[in-house]
Design a protein around this motif. Structure first.
Motif, PDB file in Angstrom:
ATOM      1  N   ALA A  42      43.568  21.096  49.631  1.00  0.00           N
ATOM      2  CA  ALA A  42      42.964  20.863  48.481  1.00  0.00           C
ATOM      3  C   ALA A  42      41.644  19.794  48.869  1.00  0.00           C
ATOM      4  N   ALA A  44      39.054  17.576  46.560  1.00  0.00           N
ATOM      5  CA  ALA A  44      38.639  17.442  45.488  1.00  0.00           C
ATOM      6  C   ALA A  44      37.465  16.942  45.579  1.00  0.00           C
ATOM      7  N   LEU A 116      48.779  20.108  42.605  1.00  0.00           N
ATOM      8  CA  LEU A 116      48.525  19.176  43.424  1.00  0.00           C
ATOM      9  C   LEU A 116      50.652  19.174  43.726  1.00  0.00           C
ATOM     10  N   LEU A 122      51.681  22.177  50.182  1.00  0.00           N
ATOM     11  CA  LEU A 122      50.213  21.579  49.747  1.00  0.00           C
ATOM     12  C   LEU A 122      50.092  20.484  51.345  1.00  0.00           C
ATOM     13  N   ILE A 125      45.449  16.747  51.050  1.00  0.00           N
ATOM     14  CA  ILE A 125      44.367  16.971  49.543  1.00  0.00           C
ATOM     15  C   ILE A 125      42.996  15.983  50.409  1.00  0.00           C
ATOM     16  N   ILE A 127      39.937  14.356  49.412  1.00  0.00           N
ATOM     17  CA  ILE A 127      38.919  13.643  48.253  1.00  0.00           C
ATOM     18  C   ILE A 127      37.546  13.662  48.589  1.00  0.00           C
ATOM     19  N   ALA A 146      46.667  10.615  44.112  1.00  0.00           N
ATOM     20  CA  ALA A 146      47.854  10.854  45.935  1.00  0.00           C
ATOM     21  C   ALA A 146      48.815  10.111  46.355  1.00  0.00           C
ATOM     22  N   ILE A 151      51.201  12.637  48.973  1.00  0.00           N
ATOM     23  CA  ILE A 151      50.460  13.670  49.327  1.00  0.00           C
ATOM     24  C   ILE A 151      49.509  12.658  50.543  1.00  0.00           C
TER      25      ILE A 151
END
Length: 311
Positions: A42, A44, A116, A122, A125, A127, A146, A151
């Motif tokens: 992801a 973000a 999430l 997943l 992530i 960021i 997270a 994550i």
């Protein structure tokens, strides 16, 4: 070795993957059902952090992701397929868009949070953080979220071209304290600085996922193989003709052949071409092994899907 050849070798170290826009998603069910058997990473970040610009830079395309001058305008999740590695980037809507209504902000916050937390595939992530700014509260909240849900985080400092090297170092130090075991990656969508390092980290994160399936390139069909042989024959013959080898080398080869009792007649075609043709059996064997490996990976993926369905 000449300087030109050294520079050429250095430039050909990394081949950028391709990004393909697969789907545009609006609901949680769409998100959870999108590419369920492959790793997701992801993207973000705050609404004006430059996510779309970075995606375009990673893809080396100008208009793959729409860049808007209005923060918070994106109201969907774009799913990008990474080729040939076979994982996906999910471009989430930017957070921190104060001009949107409270109910709308809460709706998208809940959707992103559930995605999430509930997305089993997943892998990480990414960021995105503005390199020009000190750690912002909204970004720190995303980091804490997270970490709380375990994550993996890939922190990326965007707009690095707008900061001095000293400012970048200070920002990296600040975020390293807040994000343990993950050094922030400074990148510039304008100059291309840091793009290769970002790609390598994204690929490494995807490869650690249990949903990652290595892509095996299929061998060409016999018709394509024959066509390739003809192309290489022409190419290699041309190279031999245009080589800088002095003509005396041919005469020396003839003399050596006579001394060893071997026929002095040189082969009509370059040795490289004969070797390529003689490798047909090895190519068939490699093709057979590749098909077996592909079948094994497919069976493994089906087993993994069945396991998650039982859960």
């Amino acid at each position: 070795m000449s300087n030109d050849s050294i520079q050429s070798n250095e430039l050909e170290v990394f081949k950028f993957p391709q990004l393909v826009l697969e789907q545009t998603l609006y609901t949680l069910s769409q998100l959870k059902n999108a590419a369920p058997d492959f790793p997701h990473i992801a993207f973000a970040g705050r609404s004006n952090v430059g996510k779309s610009s970075l995606i375009n830079a990673l893809a080396r395309r100008r208009q793959l992701a729409k860049v808007s001058s209005t923060p918070g305008k994106t109201r969907s999740v774009n799913l990008y397929r990474v080729e040939p590695q076979g994982f996906y980037l999910t471009d989430l809507p930017g957070y921190g868009y104060a001009k949107r209504s409270k109910s709308e902000r809460e709706l998208w916050a809940n959707l992103i949070e559930k995605y999430l937390v509930e997305c089993e595939n997943l892998a990480a992530i990414a960021i995105l953080l503005d390199c020009r700014l000190e750690p912002q509260e909204a970004d720190k909240m995303m980091v804490r979220f997270a970490l709380a849900h375990q994550i993996p985080i890939i922190p990326i400092l965007t707009k690095a071209d707008k900061c001095t090297q000293k400012e970048r170092s200070e920002r990296i130090s600040q975020w390293t304290v807040l994000i343990p075991r993950a050094e922030p990656l400074a990148v510039s969508s304008q100059t291309g600085f840091g793009l290769e390092k970002v790609w390598k980290n994204l690929i490494a994160a995807a490869e650690e996922s249990e949903f990652y399936h290595p892509v095996i390139e299929e061998s060409p069909s016999p018709q394509e193989d024959d066509a390739d042989k003809k192309f290489y024959e022409v190419a290699e013959i041309s190279i031999e003709i245009l080589s800088d080898e002095p003509p005396e080398e041919s005469e020396k080869a003839e003399e050596q052949s006579e001394q060893t009792g071997v026929s002095a007649q040189l082969p009509e075609k370059p040795k490289k071409i004969r070797t390529k043709r003689g490798a047909a059996a090895r190519e068939r064997e490699a093709r057979k092994k590749a098909e077996q490996e592909k079948a094994r990976l497919k069976a493994k993926a089906e087993k993994s899907r069945a396991k998650h369905k039982r859960k």
